[in-house]
Motif scaffolding. Structure first.
Motif, PDB file in Angstrom:
ATOM      1  N   GLU A 186       1.018  -1.784   0.061  1.00 24.11           N
ATOM      2  CA  GLU A 186      -0.025   0.636   0.197  1.00 24.11           C
ATOM      3  C   GLU A 186       1.234   1.141   0.083  1.00 24.11           C
ATOM      4  O   GLU A 186       0.576   2.827  -0.603  1.00 24.11           O
ATOM      5  CB  GLU A 186      -0.781  -0.460   1.567  1.00 24.11           C
ATOM      6  CG  GLU A 186      -1.349   1.203   1.462  1.00 24.11           C
ATOM      7  CD  GLU A 186      -2.718   1.421   2.422  1.00 24.11           C
ATOM      8  OE1 GLU A 186      -3.398   2.070   2.627  1.00 24.11           O
ATOM      9  OE2 GLU A 186      -3.100   0.444   3.294  1.00 24.11           O
ATOM     10  N   ILE A 187       1.755   1.028   0.353  1.00 19.00           N
ATOM     11  CA  ILE A 187       2.672   2.723   0.884  1.00 19.00           C
ATOM     12  C   ILE A 187       3.351   3.165  -0.807  1.00 19.00           C
ATOM     13  O   ILE A 187       3.789   3.840  -0.655  1.00 19.00           O
ATOM     14  CB  ILE A 187       4.505   2.468   1.656  1.00 19.00           C
ATOM     15  CG1 ILE A 187       4.369   3.271   1.911  1.00 19.00           C
ATOM     16  CG2 ILE A 187       4.883   0.900   1.529  1.00 19.00           C
ATOM     17  CD1 ILE A 187       3.790   4.699   2.318  1.00 19.00           C
ATOM     18  N   ILE A 188       3.532   1.884  -0.813  1.00 17.25           N
ATOM     19  CA  ILE A 188       4.337   1.803  -2.708  1.00 17.25           C
ATOM     20  C   ILE A 188       3.179   2.552  -3.467  1.00 17.25           C
ATOM     21  O   ILE A 188       2.994   3.923  -4.214  1.00 17.25           O
ATOM     22  CB  ILE A 188       5.018   0.434  -3.285  1.00 17.25           C
ATOM     23  CG1 ILE A 188       5.989   0.092  -2.376  1.00 17.25           C
ATOM     24  CG2 ILE A 188       5.395   0.769  -4.347  1.00 17.25           C
ATOM     25  CD1 ILE A 188       7.062   1.285  -1.850  1.00 17.25           C
ATOM     26  N   VAL A 189       1.911   2.105  -3.689  1.00 11.57           N
ATOM     27  CA  VAL A 189       0.904   2.497  -4.350  1.00 11.57           C
ATOM     28  C   VAL A 189       0.337   4.083  -3.581  1.00 11.57           C
ATOM     29  O   VAL A 189       0.054   4.834  -4.678  1.00 11.57           O
ATOM     30  CB  VAL A 189      -0.761   1.473  -4.090  1.00 11.57           C
ATOM     31  CG1 VAL A 189      -1.828   2.183  -5.190  1.00 11.57           C
ATOM     32  CG2 VAL A 189      -0.015   0.174  -4.889  1.00 11.57           C
ATOM     33  N   SER A 190       0.475   3.935  -2.745  1.00 17.60           N
ATOM     34  CA  SER A 190       0.268   5.625  -2.001  1.00 17.60           C
ATOM     35  C   SER A 190       0.828   6.492  -2.471  1.00 17.60           C
ATOM     36  O   SER A 190       0.612   7.760  -2.741  1.00 17.60           O
ATOM     37  CB  SER A 190      -0.095   5.199  -1.179  1.00 17.60           C
ATOM     38  OG  SER A 190      -0.711   4.729  -0.474  1.00 17.60           O
ATOM     39  N   THR A 191       2.075   6.283  -2.544  1.00 19.90           N
ATOM     40  CA  THR A 191       2.976   7.013  -2.845  1.00 19.90           C
ATOM     41  C   THR A 191       3.309   7.798  -4.489  1.00 19.90           C
ATOM     42  O   THR A 191       3.505   8.797  -4.928  1.00 19.90           O
ATOM     43  CB  THR A 191       5.057   6.419  -2.372  1.00 19.90           C
ATOM     44  OG1 THR A 191       4.544   6.711  -1.173  1.00 19.90           O
ATOM     45  CG2 THR A 191       5.750   7.759  -2.912  1.00 19.90           C
ATOM     46  N   LEU A 192       3.350   6.417  -4.931  1.00 20.68           N
ATOM     47  CA  LEU A 192       2.763   7.041  -6.662  1.00 20.68           C
ATOM     48  C   LEU A 192       2.303   7.240  -7.046  1.00 20.68           C
ATOM     49  O   LEU A 192       1.637   8.640  -8.307  1.00 20.68           O
ATOM     50  CB  LEU A 192       3.514   5.403  -7.336  1.00 20.68           C
ATOM     51  CG  LEU A 192       4.602   4.383  -6.862  1.00 20.68           C
ATOM     52  CD1 LEU A 192       4.160   3.324  -7.766  1.00 20.68           C
ATOM     53  CD2 LEU A 192       5.599   5.327  -7.762  1.00 20.68           C
ATOM     54  N   ASN A 193       0.614   7.420  -6.353  1.00 17.24           N
ATOM     55  CA  ASN A 193      -0.298   7.408  -6.398  1.00 17.24           C
ATOM     56  C   ASN A 193      -0.680   9.370  -6.377  1.00 17.24           C
ATOM     57  O   ASN A 193      -0.542  10.271  -7.083  1.00 17.24           O
ATOM     58  CB  ASN A 193      -1.428   7.346  -5.520  1.00 17.24           C
ATOM     59  CG  ASN A 193      -1.937   5.672  -6.845  1.00 17.24           C
ATOM     60  OD1 ASN A 193      -2.057   5.736  -7.791  1.00 17.24           O
ATOM     61  ND2 ASN A 193      -3.188   5.445  -5.885  1.00 17.24           N
ATOM     62  N   HIS A 194       0.356   9.741  -5.695  1.00 17.00           N
ATOM     63  CA  HIS A 194       0.456  10.923  -5.087  1.00 17.00           C
ATOM     64  C   HIS A 194       1.502  11.672  -5.764  1.00 17.00           C
ATOM     65  O   HIS A 194       0.960  12.994  -6.244  1.00 17.00           O
ATOM     66  CB  HIS A 194       1.342  10.964  -3.430  1.00 17.00           C
ATOM     67  CG  HIS A 194       1.490  12.199  -3.283  1.00 17.00           C
ATOM     68  ND1 HIS A 194       0.300  12.821  -2.756  1.00 17.00           N
ATOM     69  CD2 HIS A 194       2.489  12.909  -2.704  1.00 17.00           C
ATOM     70  CE1 HIS A 194       0.859  14.362  -2.368  1.00 17.00           C
ATOM     71  NE2 HIS A 194       2.897  14.180  -2.022  1.00 17.00           N
TER      72      HIS A 194
ATOM     73  N   GLU B   6      -4.836  -5.818  -1.700  1.00 15.24           N
ATOM     74  CA  GLU B   6      -6.604  -5.744  -2.423  1.00 15.24           C
ATOM     75  C   GLU B   6      -6.931  -4.309  -2.392  1.00 15.24           C
ATOM     76  O   GLU B   6      -8.152  -4.049  -2.762  1.00 15.24           O
ATOM     77  CB  GLU B   6      -7.398  -6.836  -1.504  1.00 15.24           C
ATOM     78  CG  GLU B   6      -8.764  -7.336  -2.152  1.00 15.24           C
ATOM     79  CD  GLU B   6      -9.645  -8.192  -1.777  1.00 15.24           C
ATOM     80  OE1 GLU B   6     -10.709  -9.200  -2.346  1.00 15.24           O
ATOM     81  OE2 GLU B   6      -8.955  -9.089  -0.666  1.00 15.24           O
ATOM     82  N   ASN B   7      -6.972  -3.565  -1.011  1.00 21.09           N
ATOM     83  CA  ASN B   7      -7.536  -2.457  -0.571  1.00 21.09           C
ATOM     84  C   ASN B   7      -6.766  -1.609  -1.204  1.00 21.09           C
ATOM     85  O   ASN B   7      -7.172  -0.131  -1.320  1.00 21.09           O
ATOM     86  CB  ASN B   7      -7.448  -1.682   0.781  1.00 21.09           C
ATOM     87  CG  ASN B   7      -5.965  -1.850   1.370  1.00 21.09           C
ATOM     88  OD1 ASN B   7      -4.686  -2.512   0.887  1.00 21.09           O
ATOM     89  ND2 ASN B   7      -5.319  -1.102   1.992  1.00 21.09           N
ATOM     90  N   CYS B   8      -6.046  -1.346  -1.962  1.00 22.52           N
ATOM     91  CA  CYS B   8      -5.652  -0.491  -3.276  1.00 22.52           C
ATOM     92  C   CYS B   8      -6.170  -0.952  -4.550  1.00 22.52           C
ATOM     93  O   CYS B   8      -5.896  -0.165  -5.281  1.00 22.52           O
ATOM     94  CB  CYS B   8      -3.764   0.300  -3.407  1.00 22.52           C
ATOM     95  SG  CYS B   8      -3.187  -0.122  -1.665  1.00 22.52           S
TER      96      CYS B   8
END
Length: 252
Positions: A109-117, A203-205
């Protein structure tokens, strides 16, 4: 008459450049573990009408080397498809992301959230950039340090390279990962597509996972969390080697 001696503390009295050099010296003295034997493809003539140099037999070898779960679905690009335009329900990945950078699945999740940001897809990140991103994350888990998107933005800055590809560069005096692999031109020609599922992305991402390529808009005032210097110094006390990251990732 009694005299009391007091010592005055001056904040930021240590020159950042001297501190950086002091930290770099012991890091450069570390002996990395021996590199594993990377898989190599059999010599063959590349059909230039095909978008990627990777083939199914060698992709199987790459996935076995990276200890990728069997339920992650991969697909070789078809004629006319491009890395910067993945099919619906898929995202772009590279052979070197798995072999050299030790990317594992599901992507956390932290990788997904950072790239999304940053407005970027993981298929846009070059090898050294991904190594900085994954390396900091691994060290955070090893030290039990919770990392946020703000921490990553305070430590790393996305820099456009070419053709929609980006590099994550540490800000001045904020380096954590010292040894990085070089970016050769061949790695971009060896791409494939990964199906977006709970096997490949937490899954939650999935609803927020970005597969389309984007463009980073420069933040002139990036966040600077109160504890970012403490986090930086703590993560610097660890050692991150590529040949070890895969084992840690595949067991989580």
């Amino acid at each position: 008459m009694m005299f009391m001696m007091t010592r005055k503390f001056i904040p930021h009295s240590v020159d950042p450049g001297e501190a950086e050099a002091y930290w770099a010296a012991p890091c450069e003295s570390l002996t990395p573990p021996p590199e594993p034997q990377f898989p190599s493809r059999a010599p063959r003539r590349w059909d230039r009408s095909l978008p990627s140099k990777i083939s199914y037999p060698f992709l199987d070898t790459v996935l076995e080397f990276g200890r990728i779960p069997e339920n992650v679905e991969f697909r070789i690009p078809r004629q006319g498809e491009r890395a910067d335009d993945p099919s619906a329900g898929y995202f772009t990945c590279y052979e070197a992301h798995i072999v050299r950078c030790r990317l594992w699945f599901p992507i956390l999740e932290i990788i997904v959230s950072t790239l999304n940001h940053f407005g970027l897809s993981i298929g846009q990140i070059n090898l050294t950039g991904l190594q900085h991103l994954l390396g900091i994350m691994v060290l955070g888990y090893e030290h039990g340090v919770p990392l946020s998107v703000d921490h990553f933005e305070a430590l790393l800055k996305p820099l456009a390279v070419t053709g929609g590809i980006y590099h994550f560069a540490p800000y001045t005096h904020m380096s954590i990962i010292r040894e990085t692999i070089s970016n050769g031109y061949v790695w971009e020609k060896c791409f494939f597509f990964v199906s977006i599922s709970s096997a490949s992305v937490e899954e939650n991402c999935i609803p927020d996972f970005r597969s389309e390529w984007g463009r980073y808009e420069t933040n002139t005032l990036p966040p600077f969390p109160d504890d970012v210097i403490i986090v930086r110094n703590l993560l610097r006390t660890g050692s991150f080697f590529l040949s070890e990251a895969n084992l840690q990732g595949s067991e989580t």
